[in-house]
Design an enzyme around this catalytic site. Structure first.
Site, PDB file in Angstrom:
ATOM      1  N   ALA A   1       0.822  -1.212   0.000  1.00 43.59           N
ATOM      2  CA  ALA A   1       0.000   0.000   0.000  1.00 43.59           C
ATOM      3  C   ALA A   1       0.854   1.259   0.000  1.00 43.59           C
ATOM      4  N   LEU A   2       2.169   1.105   0.152  1.00 46.99           N
ATOM      5  CA  LEU A   2       3.093   2.251   0.221  1.00 46.99           C
ATOM      6  C   LEU A   2       2.637   3.262   1.275  1.00 46.99           C
ATOM      7  N   THR A   3       2.510   2.792   2.503  1.00 46.86           N
ATOM      8  CA  THR A   3       2.290   3.694   3.631  1.00 46.86           C
ATOM      9  C   THR A   3       3.602   4.448   3.865  1.00 46.86           C
TER      10      THR A   3
ATOM     11  N   ALA B   1       2.176  -4.954   7.404  1.00 48.68           N
ATOM     12  CA  ALA B   1       1.685  -4.691   8.757  1.00 48.68           C
ATOM     13  C   ALA B   1       2.018  -3.264   9.134  1.00 48.68           C
TER      14      ALA B   1
ATOM     15  N   THR C   1       6.026 -12.001  15.148  1.00 47.91           N
ATOM     16  CA  THR C   1       7.002 -11.401  16.055  1.00 47.91           C
ATOM     17  C   THR C   1       7.076 -12.144  17.379  1.00 47.91           C
ATOM     18  N   ASP C   2       8.218 -12.015  18.061  1.00 49.53           N
ATOM     19  CA  ASP C   2       8.361 -12.572  19.413  1.00 49.53           C
ATOM     20  C   ASP C   2       7.484 -11.834  20.424  1.00 49.53           C
ATOM     21  N   GLU C   3       7.011 -10.617  20.049  1.00 51.36           N
ATOM     22  CA  GLU C   3       6.251  -9.818  21.023  1.00 51.36           C
ATOM     23  C   GLU C   3       4.904 -10.438  21.385  1.00 51.36           C
TER      24      GLU C   3
ATOM     25  N   TYR D   1       0.252  -3.213  19.262  1.00 52.89           N
ATOM     26  CA  TYR D   1       0.933  -3.868  18.135  1.00 52.89           C
ATOM     27  C   TYR D   1       1.017  -5.377  18.391  1.00 52.89           C
TER      28      TYR D   1
ATOM     29  N   LYS E   1      -0.720  -8.559  16.283  1.00 54.02           N
ATOM     30  CA  LYS E   1       0.030  -9.650  15.644  1.00 54.02           C
ATOM     31  C   LYS E   1      -0.407 -11.001  16.229  1.00 54.02           C
TER      32      LYS E   1
ATOM     33  N   VAL F   1      16.687   7.795  24.946  1.00 50.05           N
ATOM     34  CA  VAL F   1      16.728   6.434  25.497  1.00 50.05           C
ATOM     35  C   VAL F   1      15.612   6.335  26.525  1.00 50.05           C
TER      36      VAL F   1
ATOM     37  N   PRO G   1       5.041   3.424  27.641  1.00 47.71           N
ATOM     38  CA  PRO G   1       4.053   2.774  28.515  1.00 47.71           C
ATOM     39  C   PRO G   1       4.028   1.263  28.272  1.00 47.71           C
ATOM     40  N   GLY G   2       3.997   0.481  29.338  1.00 44.95           N
ATOM     41  CA  GLY G   2       3.924  -0.984  29.202  1.00 44.95           C
ATOM     42  C   GLY G   2       5.148  -1.580  28.529  1.00 44.95           C
TER      43      GLY G   2
HETATM   44  P1  NAD Z   1       7.730  -2.034   7.907  1.00 38.49           P
HETATM   45  O1  NAD Z   1       6.860  -1.163   8.747  1.00 38.49           O
HETATM   46  O2  NAD Z   1       9.094  -1.564   7.567  1.00 38.49           O
HETATM   47  O3  NAD Z   1       6.993  -2.345   6.514  1.00 38.49           O
HETATM   48  C1  NAD Z   1       5.622  -2.663   6.429  1.00 38.49           C
HETATM   49  C2  NAD Z   1       5.235  -2.655   4.948  1.00 38.49           C
HETATM   50  O4  NAD Z   1       3.852  -3.023   4.860  1.00 38.49           O
HETATM   51  C3  NAD Z   1       5.375  -1.283   4.271  1.00 38.49           C
HETATM   52  O5  NAD Z   1       5.957  -1.424   3.002  1.00 38.49           O
HETATM   53  C4  NAD Z   1       3.937  -0.794   4.156  1.00 38.49           C
HETATM   54  O6  NAD Z   1       3.727   0.080   3.055  1.00 38.49           O
HETATM   55  C5  NAD Z   1       3.191  -2.104   3.989  1.00 38.49           C
HETATM   56  N1  NAD Z   1       1.793  -2.024   4.408  1.00 38.49           N
HETATM   57  C6  NAD Z   1       1.305  -1.505   5.571  1.00 38.49           C
HETATM   58  N2  NAD Z   1      -0.046  -1.597   5.596  1.00 38.49           N
HETATM   59  C7  NAD Z   1      -0.404  -2.211   4.433  1.00 38.49           C
HETATM   60  C8  NAD Z   1      -1.658  -2.594   3.883  1.00 38.49           C
HETATM   61  N3  NAD Z   1      -2.804  -2.379   4.554  1.00 38.49           N
HETATM   62  N4  NAD Z   1      -1.673  -3.219   2.696  1.00 38.49           N
HETATM   63  C9  NAD Z   1      -0.520  -3.445   2.008  1.00 38.49           C
HETATM   64  N5  NAD Z   1       0.695  -3.071   2.475  1.00 38.49           N
HETATM   65  C10 NAD Z   1       0.748  -2.464   3.669  1.00 38.49           C
HETATM   66  O7  NAD Z   1       7.751  -3.421   8.641  1.00 38.49           O
HETATM   67  P2  NAD Z   1       8.972  -4.456   8.834  1.00 38.49           P
HETATM   68  O8  NAD Z   1       9.806  -4.014   9.964  1.00 38.49           O
HETATM   69  O9  NAD Z   1       9.579  -4.712   7.514  1.00 38.49           O
HETATM   70  O10 NAD Z   1       8.157  -5.744   9.322  1.00 38.49           O
HETATM   71  C11 NAD Z   1       7.610  -6.648   8.358  1.00 38.49           C
HETATM   72  C12 NAD Z   1       6.844  -7.732   9.090  1.00 38.49           C
HETATM   73  O11 NAD Z   1       7.717  -8.415   9.983  1.00 38.49           O
HETATM   74  C13 NAD Z   1       5.694  -7.196   9.967  1.00 38.49           C
HETATM   75  O12 NAD Z   1       4.607  -8.080   9.847  1.00 38.49           O
HETATM   76  C14 NAD Z   1       6.262  -7.217  11.379  1.00 38.49           C
HETATM   77  O13 NAD Z   1       5.233  -7.408  12.323  1.00 38.49           O
HETATM   78  C15 NAD Z   1       7.190  -8.405  11.310  1.00 38.49           C
HETATM   79  N6  NAD Z   1       8.357  -8.357  12.222  1.00 38.49           N
HETATM   80  C16 NAD Z   1       9.192  -7.252  12.209  1.00 38.49           C
HETATM   81  C17 NAD Z   1      10.327  -7.274  13.034  1.00 38.49           C
HETATM   82  C18 NAD Z   1      11.298  -6.107  13.064  1.00 38.49           C
HETATM   83  O14 NAD Z   1      12.219  -6.103  13.880  1.00 38.49           O
HETATM   84  N7  NAD Z   1      11.165  -5.111  12.201  1.00 38.49           N
HETATM   85  C19 NAD Z   1      10.589  -8.372  13.861  1.00 38.49           C
HETATM   86  C20 NAD Z   1       9.686  -9.450  13.858  1.00 38.49           C
HETATM   87  C21 NAD Z   1       8.589  -9.443  13.003  1.00 38.49           C
HETATM   88  O1  DAU Z   2      10.861  -7.936  18.800  1.00 36.31           O
HETATM   89  C1  DAU Z   2      10.420  -7.795  17.485  1.00 36.31           C
HETATM   90  C2  DAU Z   2       9.874  -6.403  17.285  1.00 36.31           C
HETATM   91  O2  DAU Z   2      11.000  -5.528  17.275  1.00 36.31           O
HETATM   92  C3  DAU Z   2       9.069  -6.247  15.992  1.00 36.31           C
HETATM   93  O3  DAU Z   2       7.937  -7.065  16.051  1.00 36.31           O
HETATM   94  C4  DAU Z   2       8.655  -4.787  15.782  1.00 36.31           C
HETATM   95  O4  DAU Z   2       8.014  -4.655  14.535  1.00 36.31           O
HETATM   96  C5  DAU Z   2       9.908  -3.939  15.803  1.00 36.31           C
HETATM   97  O5  DAU Z   2       9.555  -2.572  15.687  1.00 36.31           O
HETATM   98  C6  DAU Z   2      10.718  -4.162  17.088  1.00 36.31           C
HETATM   99  O6  DAU Z   2       9.990  -3.651  18.249  1.00 36.31           O
HETATM  100  P1  DAU Z   2      10.730  -2.850  19.436  1.00 36.31           P
HETATM  101  O7  DAU Z   2       9.719  -2.029  20.113  1.00 36.31           O
HETATM  102  O8  DAU Z   2      11.566  -3.754  20.262  1.00 36.31           O
HETATM  103  O9  DAU Z   2      11.743  -1.936  18.540  1.00 36.31           O
HETATM  104  P2  DAU Z   2      12.159  -0.384  18.648  1.00 36.31           P
HETATM  105  O10 DAU Z   2      13.277  -0.201  17.668  1.00 36.31           O
HETATM  106  O11 DAU Z   2      11.012   0.520  18.564  1.00 36.31           O
HETATM  107  O12 DAU Z   2      12.765  -0.282  20.119  1.00 36.31           O
HETATM  108  C7  DAU Z   2      13.838  -1.102  20.533  1.00 36.31           C
HETATM  109  C8  DAU Z   2      14.082  -0.792  22.009  1.00 36.31           C
HETATM  110  O13 DAU Z   2      14.593   0.546  22.133  1.00 36.31           O
HETATM  111  C9  DAU Z   2      12.825  -0.849  22.857  1.00 36.31           C
HETATM  112  O14 DAU Z   2      13.156  -1.387  24.135  1.00 36.31           O
HETATM  113  C10 DAU Z   2      12.420   0.624  23.011  1.00 36.31           C
HETATM  114  C11 DAU Z   2      13.751   1.352  22.961  1.00 36.31           C
HETATM  115  N1  DAU Z   2      13.724   2.708  22.348  1.00 36.31           N
HETATM  116  C12 DAU Z   2      13.138   2.834  21.119  1.00 36.31           C
HETATM  117  C13 DAU Z   2      13.096   4.061  20.485  1.00 36.31           C
HETATM  118  C14 DAU Z   2      12.440   4.225  19.149  1.00 36.31           C
HETATM  119  C15 DAU Z   2      14.331   3.775  22.971  1.00 36.31           C
HETATM  120  O15 DAU Z   2      14.895   3.629  24.072  1.00 36.31           O
HETATM  121  N2  DAU Z   2      14.291   4.988  22.352  1.00 36.31           N
HETATM  122  C16 DAU Z   2      13.682   5.185  21.148  1.00 36.31           C
HETATM  123  O16 DAU Z   2      13.662   6.351  20.663  1.00 36.31           O
END
Ligand code: NAD
Ligand code: DAU
Length: 367
Positions: free
Chosen positions: A49-51, A98, A145-147, A170, A174, A226, A302-303
C-alpha cells in the site's frame, strides 16, 4: 518448532508464483532483493500500500527483473486480491504487510487492527477461496514477532509452545493475526507456516526504530532518546539472517509448523546505543566517546516489555539455519551502510516524519 499436525507434513516446497505483501518495507524489501535473484524460476508479486513505511527505492536493484512485479494496493481490498490470485495463480503467500512500530500503536491502535488483524483476515479469505479444491501444495507464510509472547524477566527464553501474552496494541494485533492463521488451518485446511522473530536490524529500516534513529541523530548531532534507564533488553538479528531463515522455512518446513528465529545477541538498549555511537565516532574520525554526550534519558514507553529472547534451536537443528552476523560486525556494517546512504535516509524524512517525531518525542522534552 511447534508442529500443529503430524499428518500433512512434507518437505521441499518449490512455489512457482508467490504473493509477497509489504515487500516495500524494511524486511519485505530485503527478502525480495534476495529471493527474486536466488529463485529465478519463481515469480514474485509485491503487493504494498506504500504507507509511510513503504519505499520502492529499496527495490531499485530488482525493478527490471523478469520474475518480479509490483502491485500498488491494500491487503484489505478483497476484489484486488481476487484479481491478483486469478491473474498470477499464486501457490504461496509470504505476508509481511503490517503496521510494525510499537510506539505508533500506542499513539493510534486502530490502524494496527485494520491492517494487522482485518487485513490478515481478508488475505486469508482470498487464499482460501483461490486454493479450495486446487491440486498441489500451497503455503500461507505469516511473518510474525516474538512480542506475541509478552515480556521476559532477566532469565529464560520463549519457545513455540509459550502461551501468548501480548502487552502492546501492536503485539496484540500480531497475536490476533497468528490465531486467525492457525484457525484457518484447523477450520478450512489452509496450509500455513508461522515464523516469530526477534528485533531485526540492517539496511533500509525506517528511522522510527531504535537503530536507524540513533545513527541518524548521531550523524546530525541531534539528541538520542533512550527510554527509561535504557535497561530493557532486546535480541538483535541481522535482516539478512532473517531472510535466510524465511527462505528455508518457506521451502523446507512442513505445513502447520511454527518457527522461532532469534539472533542470540542480547544486549540492553543503553549498551547498544553506546555501541552504535562509538561506531559512528570511529567511522567519522571523531574522538572516541564524543557522541555518547548526545544520550538523553526520556520518559519510558508505557507498558515497555523488559526483555525478549527466543529458543532458536529447532530451526538450527531441523533446517540447518545459523545466523552469520554477530552483533559487533553487523552493527559496524549497518552504521557504514547508513553513513553511505544518507541520500536514501533524507529522501524519506519529510514533513510527516517531523510531525511524528514531534508527537513522539515533544512530550518527552525533545523535538
Ligand atoms: P515495515 O513497517 O518496515 O513495513 C511494512 C510494509 O507493509 C510497508 O511497506 C507498508 O507500506 C506495507 N503495508 C502496511 N499496511 C499495508 C496494507 N494495509 N496493505 C498493504 N501493504 C501495507 O515493517 P517491517 O519491519 O519490515 O516488518 C515486516 C513484518 O515483519 C511485519 O509483519 C512485522 O510485524 C514483522 N516483524 C518485524 C520485526 C522487526 O524487527 N522489524 C521483527 C519481527 C517481526
Ligand atoms: O521484537 C520484534 C519487534 O522488534 C518487531 O515485532 C517490531 O516490529 C519492531 O519494531 C521491534 O519492536 P521494538 O519495540 O523492540 O523496537 P524499537 O526499535 O522501537 O525499540 C527497541 C528498544 O529501544 C525498545 O526497548 C524501546 C527502545 N527505544 C526505542 C526508540 C524508538 C528507545 O529507548 N528509544 C527510542 O527512541
Amino acid at each position: 518448532m511447534r508442529d500443529d499436525s503430524s499428518d500433512d507434513v512434507f518437505k521441499m516446497f518449490n512455489p512457482s508464483s508467490v504473493l509477497v505483501t509489504g515487500g516495500a518495507g524494511f524486511i519485505g524489501s530485503n527478502y525480495l532483493l534476495h529471493a527474486v535473484r536466488a529463485h529465478p524460476q519463481t515469480r514474485y508479486v509485491n503487493l504494498d500500500a506504500l504507507t509511510y513505511a513503504g519505499n520502492l527505492a529499496n527495490l531499485a536493484d530488482i525493478e527490471g527483473a523478469p520474475n518480479y512485479s509490483f502491485a500498488h494496493g491494500d491487503i484489505n481490498d478483497s476484489d484486488l486480491l481476487a484479481r491478483l490470485f486469478d491473474e498470477y495463480g499464486f501457490d504461496a503467500v509470504v505476508h509481511f504487510a503490517a503496521e510494525s512500530h510499537v510506539d505508533r500503536s500506542i499513539l493510534n491502535p486502530t490502524a494496527f487492527v485494520t491492517t494487522n488483524v482485518h487485513g490478515t483476515l481478508v488475505l486469508l479469505q482470498a487464499a482460501r477461496e483461490a486454493w479450495e479444491g486446487a491440486d498441489g501444495p500451497r503455503r500461507f507464510h505469516h511473518v510474525s514477532t516474538d512480542e506475541v509472547f509478552g515480556s521476559l524477566g532477566s532469565e529464560g527464553h520463549f519457545t513455540a509452545d509459550t502461551t501468548y501474552a501480548p502487552r502492546s496494541p501492536y503485539a496484540a494485533s500480531k497475536a490476533a493475526a497468528d490465531h486467525l492463521v492457525r484457525a484457518f488451518g484447523t477450520t478450512y485446511g489452509l496450509p500455513w507456516v508461522i515464523t516469530n522473530t526477534s528485533n531485526n536490524y540492517g539496511p533500509y529500516q525506517f528511522p522510527e526504530k531504535l537503530i536507524p534513529l540513533v545513527i541518524r541523530n548521531a550523524m546530525t548531532g541531534a539528541p538520542i532518546p533512550v527510554y527509561g534507564k535504557g535497561e530493557n533488553v532486546r535480541d538483535w538479528l541481522h535482516v539478512e539472517d532473517h531472510v535466510d531463515a524465511l527462505d528455508r522455512v518457506l521451502h523446507q518446513a512442513g505445513t502447520r509448523s511454527t518457527w522461532l528465529i532469534g539472533g542470540d545477541q542480547e544486549i540492553s538498549n543503553l549498551e547498544l546505543v553506546h555501541m552504535l555511537l562509538d561506531e559512528v565516532d570511529r567511522a567519522t574520525d571523531k574522538e572516541a566517546g564524543t557522541s555518547r554526550n548526545l544520550v538523553r534519558f526520556v520518559t519510558d514507553r508505557p507498558g515497555h516489555d523488559f526483555r525478549y529472547a527466543l529458543d532458536s534451536s529447532p530451526i538450527q537443528k531441523e533446517l540447518g539455519w545459523r545466523p552469520k552476523h554477530d552483533l559487533a560486525s553487523g552493527i559496524a556494517a549497518t552504521v557504514s551502510w547508513y553513513l553511505n546512504n544518507a541520500a536514501w535516509m533524507n529522501a524519506i524524512l519529510g514533513g510527516d516524519y517531523r510531525d511524528y517525531y514531534k508527537m513522539q518525542y515533544g512530550s518527552r522534552g525533545m523535538n
